[in-house]
Design a protein around this motif. Structure first.
Motif: not given
Ligand code: SF4
Ligand code: SF4
Ligand code: SF4
Ligand code: SF4
Ligand code: SF4
Lengths: 378, 260
Positions: B206-209, B186-190
């Motif tokens: 969930x991935x980070x937004x 899952x794409x994640x901006x974390x």
């Protein structure tokens, strides 16, 4: 009591008896279980909470649970958690202070950890625990939080029957066979429908508990099967560390261009240090309440990949990702040896798997090694 | 340090925003009485009918600057405030409304309003710090209640707030989460996002937004390459970077790199 140290075999029911015996003795039993599509360490009571029939596919920045063709309980390699989470917890409260008029009172935080029993501690993990023993309680400056957890812990070790895609314990001389530092050690033996565990004790308490379990003496065939399991695992290592004098290699090449190259890829996110079972760094945080009456100091894991980590008067000593990655790798593989007498890496592969961009510590060493040796030849 | 009997005067100011961050203060149900006990809430239109007179020891400023009128008003707020703290993605980075900065404001107005000629607005949405000196920036969309209380407590006893600038990943690992990017794809901006939410989204798989904007020392191009390998296309990545913190340096640059 018969001599249990020659090895016995137990069934899956016997393993349940072991979990029960530990719980009965007041241990909080922690072991592998499936959660959120990974094998993590959590409290458990029954063998059916173990990851029966699951394994994992691991590579740089990649982990996927996969179904096995058998019902092995321990047929996977290490996951995102390590026992560090229990022995050296991510957050610990240190003390509280309260103010009453002009009087200040400091109260140390109550720390009454459970007595843990860990199920399925791999060879690399035993090595990591022994490294943290050295770091956190190996001299007169012992960490009381670590020590109180560690001294009471009961370790049920496990000879690996499956190496992961990022494992390299063989080349770090830490596994996959368990050598020392356990209370009991298991080897899972699967032969068709015949599902057994070879079990041996490594401490008095281990022997006592083993004597309570329903078991059969191990035969030579069981012993041979267990040896074969470990040898097969040894041949499956997903990675290997170059066999060279790594401390000198790194310390002689602190300005190697490879550090710039890896800094271009590194996110400076700290995942590698968080998952590493030997990384021990923490920071302290002080907070106070709105009324200015109580204050608290707590401690949490920190990482050399943050800017605060090296912040001293005037700024951060390591502001670039290059300097942070170099700190991490030279500490793990070089300066750790000067500091604590062993490498800081046990070859568990977690930093490779759980790095979001798959940076591989063995590949980074190899890149510098190959470049330097090719230049030496010229 | 004993506190003086005089309670500090607190002002809460709103610029272009959704009110979510101010409401975080009202959401401090259990602690609200304590807050009211520690500071004199002198101006807080969401909660009281106060007046804009006098000076303020501490001003919390929500919202971004999108009109000429607001650009002047923030100067007034700054003059009246001893300490000025901006709260939320709008005030610290321009907010979701900074999407206008990447487009033509007249096109937007024509699309939204029947009579765009009545609308007076700037062509950009900019953070407060672009207009006046700011003493402390608290990030988030919305800000976290715990962090707001921490900033207030720290202010009251004259210490630095504990709001570290490390990645969401660090908090994610403290919580013992399974990484959604590594284990689920899952794409994640974390890895490039500032800590503050206690890794909320990854804790729910969930991935980070990126609500808290860029962390210190982010490396967006390397993350983009990984997102690409995970199958997130160029246009999708552009949108991923261009949300609540679209105008914050590293997010902005990375989204601009992704423009067609
Ligand atoms: S450095 Fe990496 S491979 Fe070595 S012990 Fe730490 S996490 Fe495991
Ligand atoms: S590698 Fe970094 S985080 Fe790990 S022990 Fe060394 S300095 Fe600490
Ligand atoms: S590194 Fe070795 S000991 Fe550790 S899980 Fe892999 S095979 Fe087992
Ligand atoms: S090596 Fe990987 S896990 Fe470690 S900080 Fe860099 S990107 Fe993060
Ligand atoms: S889930 Fe996201 S925030 Fe958590 S460790 Fe993975 S990349 Fe970082």
């Amino acid at each position: 009591m018969d001599n249990v140290d020659d090895g016995s075999v137990i069934t899956r029911q016997g393993l349940q008896c072991l979990l029960d015996a530990l719980a009965q003795r007041g241990y909080t039993v922690v072991g592998p279980t499936v959660r959120d599509q990974a094998i993590v360490y959590e409290e458990l009571a029954r063998t059916d909470e173990l990851p029966a029939g699951w394994t994992d596919e691991q590579d740089g920045g990649h982990y996927r649970l996969k179904r096995r063709s058998d019902e092995a309980l321990f047929g996977y390699a290490v996951g995102p958690h390590s026992w560090k989470r229990f022995l050296h917890p991510p957050k610990v409260s240190l003390w509280q202070a309260t103010r009453n008029g002009d009087e200040l009172r400091f109260v140390p935080a109550r720390d009454e950890p459970p007595r843990y029993a860990f199920i399925g501690v791999r060879a690399c993990e035993l090595a990591a625990i022994s490294i943290q023993d050295r770091v956190l309680m190996g001299d007169e400056y012992a960490d009381p939080h670590y020590r109180s957890r560690r001294e009471q812990a009961f370790l049920v070790a496990l000879n690996c029957s499956e190496a992961g895609g990022t494992c390299f314990c063989d080349s770090m001389n830490t596994g996959p066979d368990v050598k020392e530092g356990y209370d009991l050690v298991l080897t899972e033996l699967l032969d068709g429908d015949n599902h057994l565990f070879l079990i041996r004790s490594g401490s008095e308490e281990g022997a006592e508990i083993l004597a309570e379990l329903p078991r059969e003496p191990a035969t030579e065939a069981h012993q041979a099967a267990a040896t074969a399991v470990v040898e097969k695992t040894r041949s499956q290592m997903g990675r290997s560390m170059p066999q060279t004098a790594i401390p000198a290699l790194l310390m002689d090449n602190l300005e190697h261009p490879r550090w710039d190259e890896v800094a271009d890829r590194c996110l400076s996110c700290s995942n590698c240090t968080m998952v590493c079972p030997t990384c021990f760094c923490t920071t302290v945080e002080d907070t106070s309440d709105l009324e200015g009456v109580t204050a608290e100091r707590s401690r949490r894991w920190d990482s050399c990949f943050t800017s605060d980590f090296s912040y001293i008067h005037g700024g951060s000593v390591r502001s670039s990702t290059r300097s942070r990655y170099r700190q991490w790798m030279t500490h793990k593989l070089a300066t750790w040896v000067d500091q604590f007498g062993t490498s800081g890496c046990v070859g568990c592969g977690r930093c490779i798997t759980w790095c979001p961009v798959g940076i591989d510590i063995t590949e980074e060493v190899r890149a510098i090694h190959d470049d330097v040796s090719s230049r030496d030849k010229e | 340090m004993a506190r003086s009997d005089q309670k500090p005067r607190l002002g809460v100011w709103k610029f272009a925003s959704c009110d979510g961050c101010q409401l975080t203060l009202l959401d401090c149900e259990d602690e609200l009485l304590q807050v009211a006990g520690a500071v004199d809430i002198a101006y807080f239109p969401e909660a009281t009918r106060g007046s804009v007179r006098g000076t303020y020891d501490l001003s919390l400023v929500e919202g971004s600057i999108t009109t000429l009128h607001d650009a002047e008003r923030i100067q007034d707020v700054r003059r009246r405030s001893r300490t000025l703290v901006t709260i939320g993605a709008c005030a610290t980075a321009g907010g979701i409304q900074a999407l206008r900065n990447f487009a033509d404001i007249d096109d937007f107005m024509a699309a939204v309003y029947a009579h765009p000629e009545y609308i007076e607005t700037l062509s950009t949405s900019t953070p407060i710090a672009d207009h006046v000196p700011v003493d402390f920036e608290l990030r988030g969309c919305p800000i976290s209640k715990q962090q707001l209380l921490e900033v207030l407590s720290a202010y009251l006893c004259g210490r630095r707030p504990v709001t570290p600038a490390h990645s969401v990943c660090l908090d994610c690992k403290l919580r013992g989460n399974v990484c959604v990017m590594v284990a689920h794809g899952t794409p994640c901006l974390g890895p490039m996002t500032h800590s503050g939410c206690n890794a909320l989204c990854p804790s729910y798989n969930r991935g980070c937004y990126g609500c808290y904007g860029p962390k210190e020392n982010p490396n967006a191009p390397a993350l983009s390459e990984r997102l690409d390998q995970l199958g997130m296309g160029r246009a999708e990545r552009l949108r991923f970077y261009r949300t609540f913190n679209a105008w914050a340096g590293p997010f902005r640059e990375e989204s601009e790199r992704h423009e067609p």
